[in-house]
Write an enzyme that holds these catalytic residues in place. Structure first.
Site, PDB file in Angstrom:
ATOM      1  N   GLU A 202      83.640 -23.832  70.415  1.00 40.91           N
ATOM      2  CA  GLU A 202      82.265 -23.893  69.890  1.00 40.91           C
ATOM      3  C   GLU A 202      81.304 -23.144  70.813  1.00 40.91           C
ATOM      4  OE1 GLU A 202      84.512 -26.499  69.157  1.00 40.91           O
ATOM      5  OE2 GLU A 202      84.326 -25.336  67.318  1.00 40.91           O
ATOM      6  N   ASN A 286      90.402 -23.287  66.358  1.00 37.28           N
ATOM      7  CA  ASN A 286      89.651 -22.408  65.461  1.00 37.28           C
ATOM      8  C   ASN A 286      89.122 -21.164  66.183  1.00 37.28           C
ATOM      9  OD1 ASN A 286      87.925 -24.643  66.651  1.00 37.28           O
ATOM     10  ND2 ASN A 286      86.352 -23.205  66.029  1.00 37.28           N
ATOM     11  N   ASP A 328      86.204 -24.129  60.213  1.00 35.49           N
ATOM     12  CA  ASP A 328      86.462 -24.837  61.477  1.00 35.49           C
ATOM     13  C   ASP A 328      87.644 -25.815  61.363  1.00 35.49           C
ATOM     14  OD1 ASP A 328      86.187 -25.735  64.140  1.00 35.49           O
ATOM     15  OD2 ASP A 328      84.967 -27.418  63.475  1.00 35.49           O
TER      16      ASP A 328
END
Lengths: 622, 100
Positions: A202, A286, A328
């Site tokens: 992230e 991801n 995601d």
């Protein structure tokens, strides 16, 4: 005489034969894992099946389970993973700052030792999804080096502690939180190697897996998820059995320009290991950012099931589950090993993996061949199916995401139909007991720059219960199911108020244990799913139960302390439904059922335990 | 008039057909350029984003930061491990590790 010799030789051959067919010598850790007095690693054993052969507690008497003793960790926020039990001691880990406690099972009042690391609080600011940690690992020692407890710290350190004293034996740097790279993954020890994953997709962190010598902390190998083959540790034998999965050069050619350098693919889930293949199995996460338009291409090798040689790190196979992720669906979920007959009656060594993308994958773990890929729930809509022959998921363009477009009613949500929970497999029933999420979403991406150390997400989400839940009440966000990987059938399915986030443990007593976000530990009948027992814990659960025996008594233990991604609204007091990467809206009801906590609860039949003799643990005056 | 009506219907049919055609050819992940390389741009999106309105314009200095920090950590760990193997003592602070 000759005859006699011959028969002796024949006898030796007969005796030796079974030994020779054993492909490996069992190591100390593997044999410790076989004792039901221990729970020496997060998955229980190298196969990570989370299955106990104990039957003292069973479907007939589980209703008599009572608390035997408990322990508060002194910290709030999410308590993931489970404690370890080895040689009569229990080792307990916590959320940030990742303290460790050792307790004596004969008298858990006295804390044998405690480790309280000093960490820079700035590490907290770059943790995407609460300040959790998934647990400890144990290495049994070899006479020269003492038994060790291995741990990861949120700020990126890995430490080995003397399991008897808690003293630091070595401590190295694996991740740098200043570039957004943290550690929440549990160390996994196989033979004499400790494997450490990575977190931070992230924040655009390019994922890597690292192997260290457990005795010295010396780096053995490091394998990246993206980039040149030399970094990904892809050699000539990669995907030989399944060349259509892709082979060389794809870690760069499925990206535009140098986007792979900030391409995510971190691995913060669970691993498993087969001593016969010497392969370690795990999934990469991801790609970054969440905004798919900013990274054209299949984005290999994110979202991939890996089989890597434990000693060299070289990848034998890699199967990408979600090419060019748009949701995601971080592919880090558990890898559980089993031996089962396939549809043609052939006994196969398998690996089963329920992914965030809503598909449960089962592969031949010797070469990566796809055996089955079934939907976790029939409400999955992002993929029409997974084509077993080509290996590609058939996307439904209606539920893809893209710039300048608000995608709606996408199932699963970014939280997946399955997340970090470590589930269980009953080898006698050939059933996987899956803790499932039932959450869908709306998603709209936006453009954003990459700055090392800052969040690099680029999407706004709204999440809510799936079609089988109650969207008005924001309840009905979870399921628990019993699944057969060969037939693809679900033996039973039950709805839960909230996502079953923490995983399950199964026993030969026909019981499946699991914790819930609304603060229960529950027991269901493994044949029918019937709810047999539950207990209201101080706070919600995001870790998995363990089952062990001490001095003839069977115990079930579980950490409580709500948090993790579903708990971010409650933990950080957020109100905006799109905050917490969209989780706040989905779990807006959670605070009406639980508050933060942090500790351990241990159960046994009728609460039998160390303090049945009330004088145990008492102060004795001189 | 009749002709015009017919033409309108035809245009609508063509438009409808066109739209359906686009949907049928939208990115579904099954059309592969090579093994393991099955990405396609979505309708209306470019094959390459560089120079388009979706160009991320990444700064190469930012892209290099992670590798730099990993190399620094690996170097410090090497010193720690070497000293540990030599002395049997773990010294985390590399500044306190005596020169070889």
């Amino acid at each position: 005489m000759r005859k006699y010799l011959n028969s002796v030789s024949l006898l030796s051959v007969l005796v030796a034969a079974p030994l020779m067919t054993m492909a490996h010598a069992e190591d100390k850790l593997e044999s410790l894992a076989k004792s039901e007095n221990n729970w020496v690693m997060q998955g229980k054993n190298y196969s990570a099946n989370h299955y106990s052969t104990l039957t003292q507690v069973n479907a007939g008497n589980v209703k008599n389970l009572k608390v035997a003793w408990s322990f508060s960790t002194g910290l709030l926020s999410g308590h993931e993973g489970s404690p370890l039990v080895v040689n009569g001691k229990m080792y307990i880990h916590t959320s940030f700052p990742n303290n460790t406690f050792a307790l004596d099972l004969d008298d858990p009042t006295r804390i044998l030792w405690q480790d309280k690391p000093k960490q820079n609080a700035a590490a907290r600011a770059v943790a995407c999804c609460d300040i959790v940690n998934r647990g400890l690992a144990f290495w049994p020692g070899d006479g020269k080096t003492p038994p060790l407890i291995l741990k990861t710290l949120l700020d990126g350190h890995v430490a080995a502690l003397n399991a008897d004293t808690g003293a630091v034996v070595w401590k190295i740097e694996n991740s740098d939180y200043k570039v957004g790279s943290t550690l929440t993954v549990a160390p996994h020890v196989y033979k004499d190697i400790v494997l450490i994953g990575s977190s931070g997709a992230e924040l655009g962190v390019r994922g890597y897996m690292t192997a260290y010598d457990v005795r010295t902390g010396e780096q053995k190998w490091r394998a990246y998820a993206t980039g040149p083959d030399s970094d990904v540790l892809i050699g000539d034998s990669f995907n030989k059995a399944n060349p259509h999965y892709g082979q060389k050069g794809l870690g760069t050619s499925t990206w535009e320009g140098e986007a792979w350098k900030i391409g995510g693919g971190t691995n913060w889930g669970w691993f498993s290991y087969d001593p016969d293949t010497n392969l370690v199995y795990y999934g990469s996460g991801n790609p970054a950012p969440w905004n798919e338009t900013m990274r054209p291409g299949d984005n290999k090798w994110t979202m991939t099931i890996w089989g890597r040689d434990l000693d060299t790190g070289e990848a034998k196979f890699g199967y990408q589950k979600t090419p060019h992720d748009e949701w995601d669906y971080a592919g880090i979920n558990f890898m559980m090993l089993s031996e089962q007959k396939d549809k043609d009656g052939k006994t196969r060594k398998l690996l089963t993996h329920p992914d965030r993308n809503g598909i449960v994958y089962t592969l031949d773990r010797t070469d990566g061949t796809l055996i089955s890929a079934n939907k976790i729930d029939d409400t999955v809509n992002v993929f029409k199916k997974v084509d077993l022959k080509s290996g590609v998921p058939v996307r439904d363009p209606e539920y893809g995401t893209r710039m300048d477009h608000l995608a709606k009613d996408v199932c699963p949500s970014a939280m997946g139909y399955h997340n970090q929970g470590l589930d269980s497999y009953d080898p006698t029933k050939e059933l996987f007991f899956l803790g499932v999420n039932h959450i869908c979403m709306d998603w709209e991406p936006f453009m954003l720059p990459y700055r090392a150390g800052q969040f690099f997400v680029g999407a706004t989400l709204n999440m809510y219960p799936g079609p089988k839940g109650n969207r008005q009440l924001a309840e009905g966000l979870g399921q628990i199911k019993a699944y057969n990987a060969i037939t693809g059938n679900f033996k039973w399915e039950k709805m839960e108020r909230f996502a079953v986030w923490g995983g399950t443990a199964a026993t030969a007593g026909n019981v499946v244990f699991y914790g819930t976000l609304d603060g229960f530990i529950k027991a269901r009948h493994s044949d029918t799913g019937e709810l047999l027992w539950k207990f209201k814990l101080p706070s919600g659960v995001i870790g998995h139960p363990i089952v062990f025996q001490h001095k003839g008594t069977e115990y079930v233990a579980i950490l409580y302390g709500v948090g993790g991604w579903p708990g971010v609204g409650l933990v950080f007091d957020l109100q905006d439904p799109t905050a917490g990467l969209g989780a706040v809206g989905a779990f807006k009801q959670l605070a009406n059922y639980t508050q933060m906590g942090g500790g351990l609860m241990v159960f046994s039949l009728d609460g039998k335990g160390p303090y049945d003799d009330v004088n145990v643990g008492e102060y004795k005056a001189n | 008039m009749g002709v015009i009506r017919f033409a309108t219907v035809l245009t609508a049919a063509l438009m409808f057909g066109g739209a359906a055609g686009t949907a049928a050819f939208a990115y579904d992940g099954t059309k592969c350029k090579a093994a393991g390389n099955c990405w396609e741009p979505k309708p209306g999106f470019p094959e390459k984003i560089q120079g388009s309105k979706y160009d991320p314009k990444h700064d190469p200095k930012e892209l290099a930061k992670q590798q730099t920090t990993i190399e620094g950590m690996e170097e410090r760990n090497r010193k720690r491990v070497a000293y540990f193997k030599k002395s049997g003592k773990w010294e985390y602070d590399v500044a306190k590790i005596p020169a070889q």
